[in-house]
Design a protein around this motif. Structure first.
Motif: not given
Length: 231
Positions: A209-229
Motif C-alpha cells: 500500500e505504501k509503494l502503491k501510493k508512489e505510483l501515478t494514477k490515470t483514467t484509462e488503461f494502457t497495456y503494461p510491459w509487465l503483464i498480469d499473470t
C-alpha cells in the motif's frame, strides 16, 4: 413475488456489482517505450520489428542479457516450435541451419526458403536477419560466448528482461529494486502489477500500500510491459 420483480432485482444487483467493480479498478500511467510492440502486438504484422535497426538493437540487447535465459520464450518439440504465439511446424535447430545455408543460394532453396528470403529482401532486412542467424548458429553450444556491441544495446530493454526472466528466486529486496526500476522508466501499471498481479512476488514481505501510493494514477488503461499473470 412475481417473476418480473425477481428479474428486475437480479438486473439491479448485476449492475450494482459491475459499477462497484469498475469504481474500484485502478489504472496507472504506462510510458510507451520504443520497443513496446515487442510485448503487445502480433509479430506477423509488426512493422517495427522488421526495421533493420530495431532487429539489431533487439539482438544485441538479447546477447547482453543472455539468449540462454530466454529459452522459455520458445516452446520446442522434435518437429515444431512456438514463439510468441506463432506456430511453425519445423525443427527449430534444423530450420536455423537451413536458413543460413540457403541465404543467397537459390540453387539449393526449396519453395519455403525462397519465399522466406524474398520476404526479408522486400523488407530490406535480409542482411541483418542473416547476421543474427549466422551468429546464433555459430554459438549454439554456448550462447554465453556471444559478445554484444554495446553501442546498439538498449539498456532499458535489458533491465526489463532482468526483471522478467532473471527472477527464479526473488526476495523482498529484489522486488523493491524491480519496482523502482519500473517506476524509473515510467511503467507505473507494470509496477502495480508487480505488487499485486505477479505470482513470483505474491508471498514476499512488501509494504504494498505504501509503494502503491508512489505510483501515478490515470483514467484509462494502457497495456503494461509487465503483464498480469494472476488472472
Amino acid at each position: 413475488m412475481n417473476k418480473l420483480l425477481i428479474l428486475n432485482i437480479l438486473i439491479l444487483l448485476l449492475f450494482s456489482c459491475v459499477n462497484k467493480e469498475k469504481s474500484e479498478t485502478e489504472f496507472y500511467v504506462e510510458n510507451q517505450i520504443s520497443f513496446f510492440d515487442l510485448r503487445n502486438s502480433d509479430w506477423t504484422k509488426n512493422a517495427w520489428i522488421r526495421k533493420p535497426e530495431n532487429l539489431k538493437m533487439v539482438h544485441e540487447s538479447f546477447k547482453k542479457f543472455g539468449y540462454d535465459k530466454l529459452e522459455k520464450l520458445i516452446y520446442k518439440s522434435e518437429n515444431e516450435f512456438i514463439i510468441h504465439g506463432i506456430y511453425i511446424k519445423r525443427n527449430f535447430e534444423n530450420l536455423m541451419d537451413s536458413l543460413q545455408l540457403t541465404y543467397n543460394n537459390p540453387e539449393i532453396q526449396s519453395k519455403y526458403y525462397t519465399e522466406f528470403w524474398e520476404r526479408r529482401k522486400s523488407e530490406n532486412n535480409d542482411s541483418i536477419v542473416y547476421e543474427i542467424i549466422r551468429e546464433f548458429n555459430s554459438h549454439k553450444s554456448d550462447q554465453n560466448q556471444l559478445t554484444y556491441k554495446n553501442r546498439f544495446v538498449n539498456d532499458t530493454l535489458v533491465d526489463l528482461l532482468k526483471i522478467e526472466f532473471d527472477n527464479d528466486k526473488p526476495n523482498s529486496e529484489k522486488a523493491k529494486s524491480d519496482f523502482y526500476t519500473l517506476k524509473k522508466y515510467g511503467l507505473h501499471q507494470s509496477a502495480y502489477n508487480l505488487l499485486y498481479e505477479r505470482a513470483e512476488y505474491a508471498e514476499l514481505d512488501l509494504d504494498r500500500e505504501k509503494l502503491k501510493k508512489e505510483l501515478t494514477k490515470t483514467t484509462e488503461f494502457t497495456y503494461p510491459w509487465l503483464i498480469d499473470t494472476e488472472k
